[in-house]
Design a protein around this motif. Sequence first.
Motif, PDB file in Angstrom:
ATOM      1  N   LYS A 162       9.846   3.162 -13.948  1.00 21.05           N
ATOM      2  CA  LYS A 162       9.943   1.673 -14.314  1.00 21.05           C
ATOM      3  C   LYS A 162      10.548   1.076 -13.121  1.00 21.05           C
ATOM      4  O   LYS A 162       9.913  -0.513 -12.661  1.00 21.05           O
ATOM      5  N   LYS A 163      11.537   1.281 -12.506  1.00 28.87           N
ATOM      6  CA  LYS A 163      12.353   1.298 -10.905  1.00 28.87           C
ATOM      7  C   LYS A 163      10.732   1.289 -10.410  1.00 28.87           C
ATOM      8  O   LYS A 163      10.611   0.634  -9.955  1.00 28.87           O
ATOM      9  N   PHE A 164       9.799   2.444  -9.898  1.00 30.18           N
ATOM     10  CA  PHE A 164       8.470   2.628  -9.235  1.00 30.18           C
ATOM     11  C   PHE A 164       7.946   1.613  -9.670  1.00 30.18           C
ATOM     12  O   PHE A 164       7.276   0.797  -7.931  1.00 30.18           O
ATOM     13  N   GLU A 165       7.262   1.221 -10.944  1.00 26.12           N
ATOM     14  CA  GLU A 165       6.544  -0.163 -10.929  1.00 26.12           C
ATOM     15  C   GLU A 165       6.965  -1.307 -10.252  1.00 26.12           C
ATOM     16  O   GLU A 165       6.815  -1.813  -9.365  1.00 26.12           O
ATOM     17  N   THR A 166       8.036  -1.497  -9.997  1.00 22.78           N
ATOM     18  CA  THR A 166       9.004  -3.075  -9.491  1.00 22.78           C
ATOM     19  C   THR A 166       9.178  -2.229  -7.920  1.00 22.78           C
ATOM     20  O   THR A 166       8.138  -3.861  -7.714  1.00 22.78           O
ATOM     21  N   PHE A 167       9.416  -1.522  -7.354  1.00 22.79           N
ATOM     22  CA  PHE A 167       9.205  -1.248  -6.081  1.00 22.79           C
ATOM     23  C   PHE A 167       7.116  -1.510  -5.644  1.00 22.79           C
ATOM     24  O   PHE A 167       7.318  -2.541  -4.662  1.00 22.79           O
ATOM     25  N   LEU A 168       6.931  -1.439  -6.351  1.00 22.87           N
ATOM     26  CA  LEU A 168       4.739  -1.238  -6.269  1.00 22.87           C
ATOM     27  C   LEU A 168       4.874  -2.999  -6.052  1.00 22.87           C
ATOM     28  O   LEU A 168       4.331  -3.529  -5.313  1.00 22.87           O
TER      29      LEU A 168
END
Length: 344
Positions: free
Chosen positions: A329-335
């Motif tokens: 979920k955090k990687f999704e936000t970064f992306l």
Amino acid sequence: MNSIEERKLVLEEQKLELEKQIFIAQKESQTQIPTSKIKFNPVIATLLVAVIGFLATTTGTIINNANVNALEQRKFEADLIKKSIERNSREDILKSLRLLVTLKLIHDENLKNALDSFLVDSVAAKEALPGFLTAIPVNSIGREIFFSEYSQKFERLDDDKKARLVQLFDFIKSDTSIKDLHYVAYVLATIKHETADTYKPLVENGSYEYLEKRYGSSSTIGKVVGNTKKGDGAKYRGRGYLLLTGYNNYQTVNAAFGFQNTADDVIINPEKLLEPVIAYRAVSYAMNKGMFTGRRLTDYINKDTIDYINSRRVFNGLDHADLIADYAKKFETFLIHSLSAEKK
């Protein structure tokens, strides 16, 4: 009636109106809505719940004019969000909400969290980023945003880790089987977990005796992973981004990429799985072909669903599933943020 009481009544009316909208939205979600109308996204309901929640909490705690002024500020923020989500199309909703974030008009933490949840919602993410040919940051602007947000949410990134992540971005960019942003997020989350935050292919540590006892031909695990000869347990220990273990898995990589009797033959030379490009190809193949459990990542991440928790079943039951889902979920936000910056 004094001014404080009057304002409390106004806020109560706002609360009732929002509750009415949620009731209507819930009813609509249970019936077919004409295609000419936008479906009410459940995450919008989450936003409304957050708005109602803080209105209800603070309305009962007004004790002086200073509190009223603070509450009016929060009501103003709630009204801004309410007006945004009343727009006709999801695209307009997203543009309006992003503008509120950009202009820093939302200060309440509960609302900011609810708003962030909406902006990284699976459907919203896809529609917010139309026209992307790849789901990873490809230039210095996007990558710096990615690295900055990563360092805020996870550990600080040194130059070596940044270089390894860029290398992974390049592998993903060249991987024709991976284009969906959520897919990329889960790949990165899995590699983060399996490599203990190093983003480099690892080799399982242990003495020859330990590895033979754990993975040797007479051990339970050894029999499952196809180790039949003396020394196989140590020879085919865990290696790569996923710590690939056992003769059968090494042989699967060989067959999948035609490595037999070549310089890259991982049966003859197991250390080849420590080369990043081969290690990454093994990750991609495992996720796409159901190499470990027969389940593929597309079973859990597709146009109909984004299920980061059960995605773990592709590898290892639900071991550490919640932790890796949180990473994803955090990687999704970064992306999303880095790709949005690149598109401007």
